[in-house]
Design a protein around this motif. Structure first.
Motif, short mmCIF file in Angstrom:
data_model
loop_
_atom_site.label_atom_id
_atom_site.label_comp_id
_atom_site.label_asym_id
_atom_site.label_seq_id
_atom_site.Cartn_x
_atom_site.Cartn_y
_atom_site.Cartn_z
N THR A 86 0.84 -1.21 0.00
CA THR A 86 0.00 0.00 0.00
C THR A 86 0.88 1.25 0.00
O THR A 86 0.37 2.37 0.11
CB THR A 86 -0.93 0.03 1.23
N SER A 140 1.35 -6.10 4.42
CA SER A 140 1.30 -4.90 5.27
C SER A 140 0.72 -5.32 6.61
O SER A 140 0.13 -6.40 6.72
CB SER A 140 0.47 -3.79 4.61
N ARG A 141 0.89 -4.45 7.59
CA ARG A 141 0.38 -4.80 8.92
C ARG A 141 -1.14 -4.86 8.93
O ARG A 141 -1.73 -5.50 9.78
CB ARG A 141 0.87 -3.77 9.96
N ASN A 142 -1.77 -4.20 7.94
CA ASN A 142 -3.23 -4.15 7.90
C ASN A 142 -3.84 -5.11 6.90
O ASN A 142 -5.05 -5.08 6.67
CB ASN A 142 -3.68 -2.71 7.57
N ALA A 143 -3.00 -5.96 6.28
CA ALA A 143 -3.53 -6.90 5.30
C ALA A 143 -3.92 -8.21 6.00
O ALA A 143 -3.59 -8.43 7.16
CB ALA A 143 -2.48 -7.17 4.22
N ALA A 144 -4.61 -9.07 5.28
CA ALA A 144 -4.94 -10.39 5.81
C ALA A 144 -4.44 -11.44 4.80
O ALA A 144 -4.93 -11.45 3.68
CB ALA A 144 -6.45 -10.52 6.01
N ALA A 179 -1.68 -10.65 7.89
CA ALA A 179 -0.84 -9.48 8.15
C ALA A 179 0.64 -9.83 7.95
O ALA A 179 1.05 -10.96 8.23
CB ALA A 179 -1.06 -9.00 9.57
N ASP A 191 4.32 -8.19 9.14
CA ASP A 191 4.92 -7.14 9.97
C ASP A 191 6.42 -7.43 10.09
O ASP A 191 6.80 -8.51 10.57
CB ASP A 191 4.26 -7.13 11.35
N SER A 230 5.02 -13.64 11.32
CA SER A 230 4.04 -13.31 10.27
C SER A 230 4.62 -13.53 8.87
O SER A 230 3.87 -13.62 7.90
CB SER A 230 3.59 -11.85 10.41
#
Ligand SMILES: NC(=O)c1ccc[n+]([C@@H]2O[C@H](COP(=O)([O-])OP(=O)(O)OC[C@H]3O[C@@H](n4cnc5c(N)ncnc54)[C@H](OP(=O)(O)O)[C@@H]3O)[C@@H](O)[C@H]2O)c1
Length: 281
Positions: free
Chosen positions: A17, A39-43, A45, A47, A53
């Motif tokens: 993103t 990204s930390r906000n994806a599924a 995530a 990180d 992750s």
């Protein structure tokens, strides 16, 4: 053209993103290649701070575009990139493309870690992005009408993030780019004052550039809410990378894509038209 295997497996875009990752995702999607945003906000995530992750995000992907955050100059970045690359290779994800930075010893350590990982690697070693003025830390000062930095007459060949995304898309889909290090820059050297002036002219606004001491620069960052250690790191980058060592043009875009890079004026014209540089009244 030697195309990478037409796979239905997604390409993992770490920082998908962000300034270059978002553009790469658009390009791959447009050609029918599925993407997984890292990204930390994806599924799932992804990180950088949580190595557990990484394996989940790498599961079932064909290739990965690696952007580190916040910067490859951060202590531990090279080790993290190396560990991620080795994990990817162990999981059968051999095609890895790394976004790196010019003139940064720490970034070069990350490049070496990638090269030693056993991956089919491509490195994109970039100059400063033009989009720092429109999508990142220079936007607020431009809107405020004054960009104050601890740099004087040093010139930088700002690169358009679209060119980086074009090179990354090619590297992820064409075998000819395996084992290549592309040093990519824009086609013109500009001082930060000249870059600011081009934005001022295109927007019809009064936007000034001012050279300030390092101490005042760091104090300003901290006052804007940047943590002290990150402020120190940003200041160090200004000191190290903008000491004249990067004051030259490179032909990476031409070598990778067979065409010239976009000029800073192209970036300024199209960005001014979006209205992003118009302060909200
Ligand atoms: N900017 C330049 O001029 C420049 C020049 C040369 C090289 N580089 C290199 O380019 C890389 C990216 O820098 P950039 O400024 O262009 O940033 P960017 O890609 O615009 O960064 C934002 C992206 O990183 C993700 N992100 C943030 N923290 C994360 C974390 N802890 N784990 C995983 N993803 C995270 C964000 O998603 P979420 O917030 O959703 O997690 C977002 O997708 C850096 O390594 C830098 O050294 C930059």
């Amino acid at each position: 053209m030697t195309t990478f295997h037409a796979s239905i497996l997604p390409v993992l875009i770490i920082g998908g993103t962000g300034k270059t990752g978002r553009r790469l995702a658009e390009r791959l999607t447009a050609t029918g290649i599925p993407v997984r945003i890292g990204s930390r906000n994806a599924a799932p995530a992804f990180d950088w701070e949580n190595p557990q992750s990484w394996a989940i995000a790498l599961e079932g992907v064909s290739a990965a575009y690696i952007t580190y955050y916040p910067d490859l100059a951060v202590p531990g970045a090279a080790e993290a990139v190396g560990a991620l690359a080795r994990l990817a290779v162990r999981k059968g994800v051999k095609r890895l493309v790394l976004l790196s930075g010019r003139g940064e010893p720490e970034a070069q350590r990350a490049e070496e870690a990638l090269q030693a990982s056993g991956a089919d690697w491509t490195i994109i070693r970039a100059s400063w992005f033009a989009q720092n003025f429109s999508e990142s830390f220079f936007l607020a000062p431009i809107l405020a009408g004054e960009l104050a930095l601890p740099v004087d007459g040093v010139r930088e060949p700002f690169i358009h993030a679209d060119d980086i995304a074009d090179v990354a898309a090619a590297a992820l889909t064409d075998n000819r780019h395996v084992g290549q290090l592309y040093e990519v820059t824009g086609p013109r050297l500009l001082t930060f004052a000249e870059a600011t002036s081009e934005i001022a002219k295109a927007t019809g606004r009064d936007i000034r550039f001012q050279t300030i001491p390092h101490e005042a620069f760091m104090q300003g960052l901290v006052a804007d809410g940047v943590p002290a250690d990150i402020a120190g790191l940003i200041d160090e980058l200004f000191t190290q990378v903008l000491d004249g060592r990067n004051e030259y043009l490179s032909d990476g875009v031409q070598r990778a894509l067979g065409r010239a890079p976009r000029d800073f004026a192209d970036f300024v014209g199209e960005t001014a038209a979006t209205g992003v540089w118009e302060p909200v009244r």
